[in-house]
Design a protein around this motif. Structure first.
Motif, short mmCIF file in Angstrom:
data_model
loop_
_atom_site.label_atom_id
_atom_site.label_comp_id
_atom_site.label_asym_id
_atom_site.label_seq_id
_atom_site.Cartn_x
_atom_site.Cartn_y
_atom_site.Cartn_z
N UNK A 83 0.83 -1.23 -0.13
CA UNK A 83 0.08 -0.33 -0.27
C UNK A 83 0.57 1.44 0.27
N UNK A 84 2.58 1.07 0.20
CA UNK A 84 3.00 2.64 0.21
C UNK A 84 2.74 2.44 1.48
N UNK A 85 2.14 2.08 2.73
CA UNK A 85 1.31 3.25 4.11
C UNK A 85 2.71 3.62 4.90
N UNK A 86 2.63 4.63 5.23
CA UNK A 86 4.09 4.39 6.53
C UNK A 86 2.98 4.57 7.72
N UNK A 87 2.70 4.15 8.79
CA UNK A 87 2.50 4.02 10.30
C UNK A 87 3.51 4.80 11.16
N UNK A 88 2.95 5.52 12.23
CA UNK A 88 3.75 5.14 13.23
C UNK A 88 2.81 5.39 14.62
N UNK A 89 3.41 4.45 15.10
CA UNK A 89 2.64 3.91 16.28
C UNK A 89 3.49 4.07 17.68
N UNK A 90 2.60 4.56 19.12
CA UNK A 90 3.32 4.54 20.47
C UNK A 90 3.58 2.71 20.58
N UNK A 91 3.77 2.27 22.02
CA UNK A 91 4.76 1.41 22.81
C UNK A 91 2.94 0.37 22.75
N UNK A 122 3.73 7.70 -2.48
CA UNK A 122 3.41 7.33 -3.68
C UNK A 122 4.53 5.89 -4.19
N UNK A 123 5.83 6.78 -4.00
CA UNK A 123 7.32 6.23 -4.64
C UNK A 123 7.47 4.29 -4.12
N UNK A 124 6.12 4.25 -2.65
CA UNK A 124 5.92 3.02 -2.49
C UNK A 124 5.14 1.76 -2.61
N UNK A 125 4.65 2.44 -3.56
CA UNK A 125 2.91 1.72 -3.37
C UNK A 125 3.44 0.18 -4.67
N UNK A 126 2.95 -0.63 -3.84
CA UNK A 126 3.23 -2.15 -5.33
C UNK A 126 4.92 -1.87 -5.52
N UNK A 127 5.93 -1.09 -4.12
CA UNK A 127 7.18 -1.78 -4.47
C UNK A 127 8.04 -3.34 -4.41
N UNK A 128 8.14 -3.72 -4.88
CA UNK A 128 7.97 -5.13 -4.76
C UNK A 128 9.62 -5.20 -5.42
N UNK A 129 11.02 -4.29 -4.49
CA UNK A 129 12.21 -4.13 -5.10
C UNK A 129 12.51 -5.43 -3.41
N UNK A 130 13.94 -6.20 -4.16
CA UNK A 130 14.10 -6.93 -3.42
C UNK A 130 15.19 -5.37 -1.73
N UNK A 131 15.09 -4.72 -1.99
CA UNK A 131 15.95 -3.45 -0.97
C UNK A 131 14.90 -2.79 -0.99
N UNK A 132 13.75 -3.15 -0.93
CA UNK A 132 13.07 -2.00 -0.36
C UNK A 132 13.22 -1.53 1.25
N UNK A 133 13.28 -2.52 1.98
CA UNK A 133 13.57 -2.19 3.35
C UNK A 133 14.59 -1.30 3.74
N UNK A 134 15.72 -1.76 2.86
CA UNK A 134 17.08 -1.35 2.91
C UNK A 134 16.94 0.45 2.37
N UNK A 135 16.31 0.59 1.34
CA UNK A 135 15.85 1.83 0.54
C UNK A 135 15.52 2.82 1.76
N UNK A 136 14.22 1.92 2.30
CA UNK A 136 13.14 2.81 3.39
C UNK A 136 14.13 3.45 3.84
N UNK A 137 15.21 2.58 4.15
CA UNK A 137 15.67 2.59 6.26
C UNK A 137 16.59 3.64 5.20
N UNK A 138 16.88 3.68 4.49
CA UNK A 138 18.32 5.32 4.23
C UNK A 138 16.94 6.36 4.35
N UNK A 139 15.98 6.62 3.20
CA UNK A 139 15.08 7.51 3.36
C UNK A 139 14.97 8.07 5.09
N UNK A 140 14.36 7.45 5.80
CA UNK A 140 14.07 7.63 7.03
C UNK A 140 16.02 8.05 7.73
N UNK A 141 16.64 7.22 7.72
CA UNK A 141 17.63 7.76 8.41
C UNK A 141 17.85 9.07 8.31
N UNK A 142 17.83 9.73 6.90
CA UNK A 142 18.30 11.04 6.77
C UNK A 142 17.28 11.87 6.72
#
Length: 146
Positions: free
Chosen positions: A42-50, A61-81
């Motif tokens: 879905x490309x959804x980013x959801x933030x929740x507490x404990x 938008x770019x994450x919708x139906x993104x089946x790239x094998x490195x999806x989580x690694x790339x998303x991690x880089x975006x979030x950290x930056x």
């Protein structure tokens, strides 16, 4: 996959919304972590507490139906930056320290530690105890030489 400027803007907007929920002028809450869940479908980013109470959600938008094998690694880089860019705002949030931002997948599996803040320490990315054995061995070796 190289993240577009729009992706960074959408993630930054989500981080700003999280920070708005915990204004720095208020007394610190007992929440200890912010869990960010992302979905490749879905490309959804959801933030929740404990307690899994929703803080904010958005669709990247770019994450919708993104089946790239490195999806989580790339998303991690975006979030950290983004967290690094907004670190002053994030560190001032009225969340009891230490706290962290943790990336999880749809199944609540921990993918990465994104941001860790304590009173005097901020770690953006990487494992908190990364290379600890190596550092301790080096310290002991130097200590024994003296």
């Amino acid at each position: 996959m190289k993240a577009t400027e729009l992706t960074f803007q959408q993630v930054e907007r989500a981080i700003r919304k999280i920070a708005q929920k915990f204004p720095s002028k208020e007394e610190s809450t007992i929440i200890t972590d912010i869990h960010i869940k992302i979905s490749q479908d879905s490309g959804e980013l959801l933030a929740v507490d404990d307690d899994e109470n929703e803080i904010t959600r958005c669709v990247v938008d770019e994450w919708i139906e993104n089946n790239d094998e490195t999806f989580f690694e790339n998303a991690t880089i975006v979030l950290r930056k983004t967290l690094k860019k907004l670190h002053e705002m994030v560190d001032a949030m009225s969340i009891m320290k230490p706290f962290s931002f943790v990336l999880e997948d749809d199944d609540y599996e921990n993918i990465a530690e994104l941001y860790y803040a304590d009173d005097d320490t901020v770690i953006i990315g990487g494992d908190l105890m990364n290379n600890l054995d190596k550092d301790l061995n080096s310290f002991l070796e130097n200590l024994l030489k003296e």
